[in-house]
Design a protein around this motif. Sequence first.
Motif, short mmCIF file in Angstrom:
data_model
loop_
_atom_site.label_atom_id
_atom_site.label_comp_id
_atom_site.label_asym_id
_atom_site.label_seq_id
_atom_site.Cartn_x
_atom_site.Cartn_y
_atom_site.Cartn_z
N MET A 163 0.81 -1.19 0.00
CA MET A 163 0.00 0.00 0.00
C MET A 163 0.86 1.26 0.00
SD MET A 163 -3.49 -1.11 2.04
CE MET A 163 -3.48 0.21 3.11
N ASP A 164 2.05 1.15 0.54
CA ASP A 164 2.94 2.31 0.56
C ASP A 164 3.23 2.82 -0.85
OD1 ASP A 164 3.18 2.43 3.32
OD2 ASP A 164 4.95 1.15 3.35
N TYR A 165 3.61 1.90 -1.72
CA TYR A 165 3.99 2.34 -3.07
C TYR A 165 2.78 2.82 -3.86
CZ TYR A 165 2.28 -1.78 -5.67
OH TYR A 165 1.51 -2.74 -6.26
N LYS A 166 1.60 2.22 -3.63
CA LYS A 166 0.41 2.67 -4.34
C LYS A 166 -0.03 4.05 -3.88
CE LYS A 166 -1.63 -1.69 -5.73
NZ LYS A 166 -2.83 -2.53 -5.71
N SER A 167 0.04 4.32 -2.59
CA SER A 167 -0.35 5.64 -2.10
C SER A 167 0.64 6.70 -2.59
CB SER A 167 -0.45 5.65 -0.58
OG SER A 167 0.77 5.32 0.02
N ALA A 168 1.93 6.38 -2.62
CA ALA A 168 2.93 7.32 -3.13
C ALA A 168 2.70 7.57 -4.62
CB ALA A 168 4.33 6.78 -2.90
N TRP A 169 2.39 6.53 -5.36
CA TRP A 169 2.13 6.64 -6.80
C TRP A 169 0.91 7.52 -7.08
CZ3 TRP A 169 -1.45 3.34 -9.90
CH2 TRP A 169 -1.27 3.51 -11.28
N LEU A 170 -0.12 7.42 -6.22
CA LEU A 170 -1.34 8.21 -6.40
C LEU A 170 -1.28 9.58 -5.72
CD1 LEU A 170 -3.95 5.36 -5.82
CD2 LEU A 170 -3.40 6.47 -7.99
N GLY A 171 -0.22 9.81 -4.94
CA GLY A 171 -0.11 11.08 -4.24
C GLY A 171 -1.02 11.18 -3.04
N VAL A 172 -1.31 10.03 -2.43
CA VAL A 172 -2.21 9.97 -1.27
C VAL A 172 -1.39 9.75 -0.02
CG1 VAL A 172 -4.12 8.69 -0.24
CG2 VAL A 172 -4.03 9.01 -2.70
N TYR A 173 -1.77 10.40 1.08
CA TYR A 173 -1.08 10.25 2.35
C TYR A 173 -1.62 9.01 3.06
CZ TYR A 173 0.93 11.59 6.83
OH TYR A 173 1.64 11.60 8.01
N LEU A 174 -0.75 8.10 3.46
CA LEU A 174 -1.14 6.86 4.12
C LEU A 174 -0.77 6.93 5.59
CD1 LEU A 174 -2.12 3.87 3.83
CD2 LEU A 174 0.27 3.29 3.48
N VAL A 175 -1.74 6.59 6.46
CA VAL A 175 -1.50 6.57 7.90
C VAL A 175 -1.77 5.16 8.41
CG1 VAL A 175 -2.20 7.50 10.13
CG2 VAL A 175 -2.20 8.97 8.12
N ALA A 176 -0.80 4.55 9.04
CA ALA A 176 -0.99 3.23 9.64
C ALA A 176 -1.67 3.40 10.99
CB ALA A 176 0.36 2.55 9.83
N VAL A 177 -2.71 2.63 11.22
CA VAL A 177 -3.49 2.72 12.45
C VAL A 177 -3.55 1.35 13.10
CG1 VAL A 177 -5.77 3.24 13.39
CG2 VAL A 177 -4.90 4.57 11.49
N ASN A 178 -3.33 1.31 14.41
CA ASN A 178 -3.48 0.07 15.15
C ASN A 178 -4.95 -0.30 15.16
OD1 ASN A 178 -3.63 -2.01 17.01
ND2 ASN A 178 -2.29 -1.01 18.49
N SER A 179 -5.29 -1.49 14.71
CA SER A 179 -6.69 -1.88 14.57
C SER A 179 -7.33 -2.34 15.88
CB SER A 179 -6.82 -2.99 13.53
OG SER A 179 -6.09 -4.13 13.95
N LYS A 180 -6.58 -2.39 16.95
CA LYS A 180 -7.12 -2.84 18.23
C LYS A 180 -8.25 -1.91 18.69
CE LYS A 180 -5.91 -4.05 22.93
NZ LYS A 180 -4.85 -4.13 23.92
N ASN A 181 -9.39 -2.50 18.97
CA ASN A 181 -10.59 -1.82 19.49
C ASN A 181 -11.27 -0.85 18.53
OD1 ASN A 181 -10.61 -3.10 22.05
ND2 ASN A 181 -9.00 -1.73 22.73
N THR A 182 -10.90 -0.86 17.25
CA THR A 182 -11.55 0.06 16.32
C THR A 182 -13.03 -0.26 16.15
OG1 THR A 182 -10.86 -1.27 14.42
CG2 THR A 182 -9.47 0.62 15.01
#
Length: 57
Positions: free
Chosen positions: A1-20
């Motif tokens: 997902m890192d390379y796809k977001s960079a390719w599209l110019g989108v900011y990617l934020v990793a979020v801990n999925s615990k309790n979401t």
Amino acid sequence: MDYKSAWLGVYLVAVNSKNTSRTCPCCGHLVKENHQTQENFECVECGYTENADVVGQ
């Protein structure tokens, strides 16, 4: 997902999925009772309701 977001110019934020799926996106209240069923989310604090899949994303 890192390379796809960079390719599209989108900011990617990793979020801990615990309790979401138990945390209300409206008021932040976190209890297991918020996640009523597999598909229903209803906050016991503020009454916010939504499909549980949408809330847990």
